[in-house]
Design a protein around this motif. Structure first.
Motif, short mmCIF file in Angstrom:
data_model
loop_
_atom_site.label_atom_id
_atom_site.label_comp_id
_atom_site.label_asym_id
_atom_site.label_seq_id
_atom_site.Cartn_x
_atom_site.Cartn_y
_atom_site.Cartn_z
N PHE A 126 0.81 -1.22 0.00
CA PHE A 126 0.00 0.00 0.00
C PHE A 126 0.85 1.27 0.00
CE2 PHE A 126 -2.98 -3.16 1.46
CZ PHE A 126 -4.13 -2.81 0.81
N GLY A 127 2.05 1.20 0.49
CA GLY A 127 2.90 2.38 0.59
C GLY A 127 3.18 3.02 -0.76
N ILE A 128 3.45 2.21 -1.75
CA ILE A 128 3.78 2.74 -3.08
C ILE A 128 2.55 3.41 -3.70
CG2 ILE A 128 3.36 0.60 -4.36
CD1 ILE A 128 6.38 2.70 -5.01
N VAL A 129 1.37 2.82 -3.50
CA VAL A 129 0.13 3.41 -4.02
C VAL A 129 -0.15 4.75 -3.36
CG1 VAL A 129 -2.37 3.09 -4.17
CG2 VAL A 129 -0.85 1.16 -4.57
N LEU A 130 -0.02 4.78 -2.04
CA LEU A 130 -0.27 6.03 -1.31
C LEU A 130 0.77 7.08 -1.66
CD1 LEU A 130 -1.35 4.46 2.05
CD2 LEU A 130 -2.71 6.04 0.68
N PHE A 131 2.03 6.68 -1.78
CA PHE A 131 3.08 7.62 -2.11
C PHE A 131 2.76 8.35 -3.41
CE2 PHE A 131 7.03 8.57 -4.39
CZ PHE A 131 7.62 9.46 -3.50
N PHE A 132 2.45 7.60 -4.46
CA PHE A 132 2.16 8.23 -5.75
C PHE A 132 0.85 9.01 -5.72
CE2 PHE A 132 5.31 5.15 -7.39
CZ PHE A 132 6.18 6.08 -7.93
N SER A 133 -0.12 8.56 -4.93
CA SER A 133 -1.37 9.32 -4.79
C SER A 133 -1.10 10.69 -4.18
CB SER A 133 -2.36 8.55 -3.92
OG SER A 133 -2.69 7.33 -4.51
N TYR A 134 -0.28 10.71 -3.13
CA TYR A 134 0.04 11.99 -2.48
C TYR A 134 0.89 12.88 -3.38
CZ TYR A 134 -1.71 10.32 2.01
OH TYR A 134 -2.50 9.87 3.04
N ILE A 135 1.82 12.31 -4.11
CA ILE A 135 2.66 13.11 -5.02
C ILE A 135 1.80 13.75 -6.11
CG2 ILE A 135 4.49 12.98 -6.77
CD1 ILE A 135 5.55 12.95 -3.91
N ILE A 136 0.92 12.96 -6.71
CA ILE A 136 0.04 13.50 -7.75
C ILE A 136 -0.86 14.59 -7.17
CG2 ILE A 136 -1.91 12.93 -9.26
CD1 ILE A 136 -0.48 10.17 -9.67
N ALA A 137 -1.44 14.33 -6.00
CA ALA A 137 -2.30 15.34 -5.37
C ALA A 137 -1.50 16.59 -5.04
CB ALA A 137 -2.93 14.76 -4.10
N GLY A 138 -0.26 16.43 -4.58
CA GLY A 138 0.57 17.59 -4.25
C GLY A 138 0.89 18.44 -5.47
N ILE A 139 1.22 17.79 -6.57
CA ILE A 139 1.52 18.52 -7.80
C ILE A 139 0.29 19.27 -8.30
CG2 ILE A 139 2.12 18.24 -10.24
CD1 ILE A 139 3.99 15.92 -9.30
N ILE A 140 -0.86 18.59 -8.29
CA ILE A 140 -2.10 19.24 -8.74
C ILE A 140 -2.43 20.43 -7.84
CG2 ILE A 140 -4.60 18.93 -8.94
CD1 ILE A 140 -3.97 16.05 -9.90
N ASN A 141 -2.27 20.25 -6.53
CA ASN A 141 -2.58 21.35 -5.60
C ASN A 141 -1.64 22.53 -5.75
OD1 ASN A 141 -4.88 20.45 -4.15
ND2 ASN A 141 -3.59 19.00 -3.05
N CYS A 142 -0.39 22.28 -6.05
CA CYS A 142 0.60 23.37 -6.14
C CYS A 142 0.50 24.15 -7.44
CB CYS A 142 2.01 22.83 -5.94
SG CYS A 142 2.35 22.42 -4.22
N ILE A 143 -0.33 23.72 -8.36
CA ILE A 143 -0.50 24.46 -9.61
C ILE A 143 -1.09 25.84 -9.34
CG2 ILE A 143 -1.83 24.51 -11.77
CD1 ILE A 143 -1.36 21.49 -11.97
#
Length: 157
Positions: free
Chosen positions: A89-106
């Motif tokens: 689950f760690g890898i799934v959550l890691f990429f979910s948070y990274i994608i959400a972080g990039i989208i939010n920082c736009i």
């Protein structure tokens, strides 16, 4: 601000990410052997649902036990469970948070949410041995530990 940030976070994705943590907790709880991961995943689900005003500290920062035979053994077991978590689950959550972080920082208004996403991405690989506490408690614990380390380094007069 914490309340508003937590409500916005929860509605726009925090609930889904917390559910992924809880799904991981349920999967590892079924195996009985994975109960340490279950506790850690539930702690991180709380953080993932409502991250504003909270921080994560290692359990050794809270209990001040240091490294003994017992804590070294639990540290080894915790390491093994963290590796197991990271590979599932760690890898799934890691990429979910990274994608959400990039989208939010736009957008400028989303930067605080992006920062929370990146903070959660960092802890999504190693949840065992971590506890979710208020920012104030985390700061107090870290200051106390720093004071104790400084006293240990100073020569006694």
């Amino acid at each position: 601000m914490r309340f508003a940030g937590n409500v916005i976070w929860f509605v726009f994705g925090g609930a889904v990410l917390a559910l992924i943590w809880l799904l991981g907790a349920a999967v590892f709880a079924i195996s009985i052997i994975g109960l340490p991961l279950t506790r850690a995943a539930i702690e991180m689900a709380k953080m993932s649902a409502f991250p504003f005003g909270k921080d994560v500290v290692h359990v050794r920062e809270l209990d001040r036990k240091g490294v003994t035979a017992t804590t070294a053994t639990t540290g080894t077991i915790g390491f093994i469970f963290n590796v197991l978590w990271a590979c599932t689950f760690g890898i799934v959550l890691f990429f979910s948070y990274i994608i959400a972080g990039i989208i939010n920082c736009i957008t400028i208004i989303g930067i605080p949410f992006g920062i929370q996403s990146f903070k959660l991405a960092g802890i999504s690989f190693w949840p065992v041995g971590r506890r979710v506490v208020s920012i104030e408690l985390a700061k107090a614990v870290r200051e106390e530990n720093a004071r104790m380390q400084l006293q240990a380094m100073r020569p006694s007069a």
